[in-house]
Design an enzyme around this catalytic site. Structure first.
Site, mmCIF file in Angstrom:
data_model
loop_
_atom_site.group_PDB
_atom_site.id
_atom_site.type_symbol
_atom_site.label_atom_id
_atom_site.label_comp_id
_atom_site.label_asym_id
_atom_site.label_seq_id
_atom_site.Cartn_x
_atom_site.Cartn_y
_atom_site.Cartn_z
ATOM 1 N N HIS A 128 3.678 3.142 12.633
ATOM 2 C CA HIS A 128 2.579 3.942 13.191
ATOM 3 C C HIS A 128 3.043 4.875 14.307
ATOM 4 O O HIS A 128 2.231 5.653 14.818
ATOM 5 C CB HIS A 128 1.424 3.069 13.720
ATOM 6 C CG HIS A 128 0.714 2.298 12.669
ATOM 7 N ND1 HIS A 128 -0.609 1.923 12.770
ATOM 8 C CD2 HIS A 128 1.128 1.811 11.469
ATOM 9 C CE1 HIS A 128 -0.976 1.234 11.699
ATOM 10 N NE2 HIS A 128 0.080 1.156 10.894
ATOM 11 N N ASP A 180 -0.300 4.465 0.958
ATOM 12 C CA ASP A 180 -0.659 5.482 1.939
ATOM 13 C C ASP A 180 0.077 5.217 3.250
ATOM 14 O O ASP A 180 0.590 4.121 3.480
ATOM 15 C CB ASP A 180 -2.171 5.510 2.177
ATOM 16 C CG ASP A 180 -2.682 4.223 2.808
ATOM 17 O OD1 ASP A 180 -2.319 3.138 2.325
ATOM 18 O OD2 ASP A 180 -3.439 4.294 3.798
ATOM 19 N N ASP A 235 6.475 0.987 6.656
ATOM 20 C CA ASP A 235 5.056 0.667 6.441
ATOM 21 C C ASP A 235 4.413 1.687 5.525
ATOM 22 O O ASP A 235 3.938 2.708 5.981
ATOM 23 C CB ASP A 235 4.369 0.643 7.812
ATOM 24 C CG ASP A 235 2.920 0.247 7.761
ATOM 25 O OD1 ASP A 235 2.489 -0.343 6.753
ATOM 26 O OD2 ASP A 235 2.198 0.545 8.733
ATOM 27 N N GLU A 268 -4.971 1.822 2.841
ATOM 28 C CA GLU A 268 -4.947 0.696 3.777
ATOM 29 C C GLU A 268 -4.981 1.157 5.226
ATOM 30 O O GLU A 268 -5.521 0.461 6.092
ATOM 31 C CB GLU A 268 -3.704 -0.161 3.515
ATOM 32 C CG GLU A 268 -3.692 -1.510 4.232
ATOM 33 C CD GLU A 268 -3.077 -1.465 5.624
ATOM 34 O OE1 GLU A 268 -3.222 -2.458 6.365
ATOM 35 O OE2 GLU A 268 -2.456 -0.440 5.978
ATOM 36 N N GLU A 269 -4.384 2.310 5.507
ATOM 37 C CA GLU A 269 -4.256 2.777 6.884
ATOM 38 C C GLU A 269 -5.536 3.413 7.432
ATOM 39 O O GLU A 269 -5.621 3.711 8.620
ATOM 40 C CB GLU A 269 -3.104 3.788 6.998
ATOM 41 C CG GLU A 269 -1.738 3.244 6.637
ATOM 42 C CD GLU A 269 -1.172 2.266 7.649
ATOM 43 O OE1 GLU A 269 -1.916 1.832 8.545
ATOM 44 O OE2 GLU A 269 0.010 1.926 7.534
ATOM 45 N N HIS A 284 0.850 -1.205 0.000
ATOM 46 C CA HIS A 284 0.000 0.000 0.000
ATOM 47 C C HIS A 284 0.876 1.243 0.000
ATOM 48 O O HIS A 284 1.988 1.246 0.539
ATOM 49 C CB HIS A 284 -0.988 0.005 1.171
ATOM 50 C CG HIS A 284 -0.394 0.036 2.539
ATOM 51 N ND1 HIS A 284 -0.053 1.209 3.176
ATOM 52 C CD2 HIS A 284 -0.089 -0.964 3.412
ATOM 53 C CE1 HIS A 284 0.419 0.931 4.384
ATOM 54 N NE2 HIS A 284 0.424 -0.374 4.553
#
Length: 449
Positions: free
Chosen positions: A418, A90, A122, A153-154, A88
């Site tokens: 994150h 994003d 990520d 995705e996030e 992904h």
């Protein structure tokens, strides 16, 4: 063969790092309220990335109600298997309040050799792993390859429904989900189970309106106190999640490394773990419920009143083998049954993300394990993940016999996905490019025989 591929991956790394750094500079946060322009710019950059890797027909597909996905369908020899590469583009937000030690969207290589920046691990590492894999395979790739890169995705993803509505585009014999990683750098890790993620909101009401806490407190219940009692019922005295109908399991693969877990989780010295059983059970095969947020005044705005209404959002990770809908129903039923002082309780469903367990006997999984072992020159740890990847359930629906390979460069110990100071180890990217190229080669060869 493995030595040749590893050497080719090493030679490619300066270019791979340059491309990763360029991608990290694009603040592709797809959360509502953020500028959509960088997200669209990132989608275009991913198209260019794979074109530069030699892919043809790379395009952006409109995903209803969401950001576009990047897609390509690359031909291979007749009768060869189809491998879909997923990542992904994003990223999570990177507010200053997280405490970054460097600018999150300006990649920097620090003394430990890791590349720091939001999305470096990520999941822009996944993008450049796929880029490197296509470069090493070259135009005469040994099998049919599809590319699928998600743009949200996030946040609230719309890709699952799009995939299920267009199965012909996304069917494959093997799906490589490049959005996870090993326990620690240099230790080959193949993820074989994912917990699911279900979520709901619970609203507690006790009064028609706010009232003075001095004049009425002591007999009139406030909603916050009632909410605390309800939330306390979700765990026992050990910290285990205890909700009737919510399933537990036992982990049978490699153990979770306690030091890796302590390093990655940032648990303060002296703070004890929650729950009972092995550490592996607790984070991979037992449920865990978390209060993600609550609507109530902050301390700066608090006044001497009893709160009439409070809403909390809850997330519960559920074990592989369980049914997400049934597990969410059990959580919601439990919340509804908790009514301290006969307060009003309203519960609403937010989402269901199904858990997943790999079929370890699948030829593609066996080939993936062999490829990892060669690329890392060491034994492969079959590990779980407490995280969830909802798209996996959709891929299983459209291709029930397809294998799901879960790996990548996001090591648990240090990547800090994150969080502040997210980073990736370039050596892990290099090994994963080699492993992924070996996997596709091995799978193609085994299918040919």
């Amino acid at each position: 063969m493995s030595e040749e591929i590893s050497a080719a991956a090493a030679q490619l790394m300066p270019e791979v790092i340059e491309r990763l750094e360029a991608l990290v500079r694009i603040p592709s946060v797809a959360f509502p309220g953020f500028d959509p322009e960088p997200v669209h710019a990132m989608g275009a950059a991913v198209v260019e990335l794979f074109e530069a890797a030699g892919a043809t027909g790379v395009k952006l597909l409109d995903v209803p109600d969401g950001y576009p996905c990047v897609y390509a369908d690359l031909p291979g020899p007749a009768g060869s298997p189809t491998v879909l590469l997923y990542a992904h583009y994003d990223v999570q937000p990177a507010p200053k309040s997280q405490g970054w030690s460097s600018e999150p969207f300006e990649p920097v290589t620090k003394e430990d050799g890791r590349i720091y920046g939001r999305g470096a691990a990520d999941d822009k590492s996944g993008l450049v792993i796929h880029y490197g894999t296509l470069k090493l395979l070259g135009p005469d790739r040994p099998c049919h390859v599809k590319i699928l890169v998600e743009g949200e995705e996030e946040t609230i993803s719309h890709l699952e429904a799009f995939v299920e509505a267009n199965p012909d585009l996304f069917t494959a014999d093997a799906y490589v989900i490049g959005d996870i990683g090993p326990q620690r750098v240099g230790r080959a890790g193949l993820t074989t189970a994912l917990r699911g993620d279900v979520a709901c909101t619970v609203t507690v009401r006790t009064l028609a309106n706010p009232v003075h806490s001095g004049m009425f407190g002591g007999a009139a219940p406030d909603a916050m106190t009632a909410m605390i009692r309800i939330l306390d019922s979700l765990h026992d005295e050990h910290g285990d999640t205890v909700i009737p109908g919510v399933e537990h399991g036992r982990w049978g693969g490699a153990d979770m490394d306690e030091q890796v877990y302590r390093d990655g989780s940032a648990i303060l010295p002296g703070v004890e773990f929650l729950g009972t059983g092995s550490l592996s059970d607790r984070i991979w095969m037992k449920p865990s419920v978390t209060v993600l947020g609550m609507d109530l005044p902050n301390t700066a705005e608090a006044s001497n009143v009893l709160l009439p209404e409070v809403t909390a959002k809850l997330s519960m990770r559920i074990v592989p083998g369980s049914d997400g809908e049934a597990q969410l129903d059990a959580l919601m039923d439990h919340l509804r049954s908790q009514r301290p002082w006969n307060c009003e309780v309203e519960v609403a469903k937010v989402k269901v993300g199904q858990p997943f367990a790999v079929d370890e006997s699948h030829p593609a999984i066996i080939a993936a394990g062999a490829a990892l072992e060669e690329a890392y020159a060491g034994a492969v740890e079959k590990i779980g993940s407490g995280a969830s990847i909802p798209l996996v359930a959709s891929l299983q629906k459209i291709a029930p016999d397809g294998a799901i390979i879960l790996w990548g460069a996001e090591d648990t110990a240090q990547s800090r996905i994150h969080a502040s100071d997210e980073s990736v180890d370039p050596g892990e990217i290099e090994r994963m490019i080699a492993a992924q190229t070996l996997f596709i080669t091995k799978l193609s060869e085994s299918a040919a025989h």
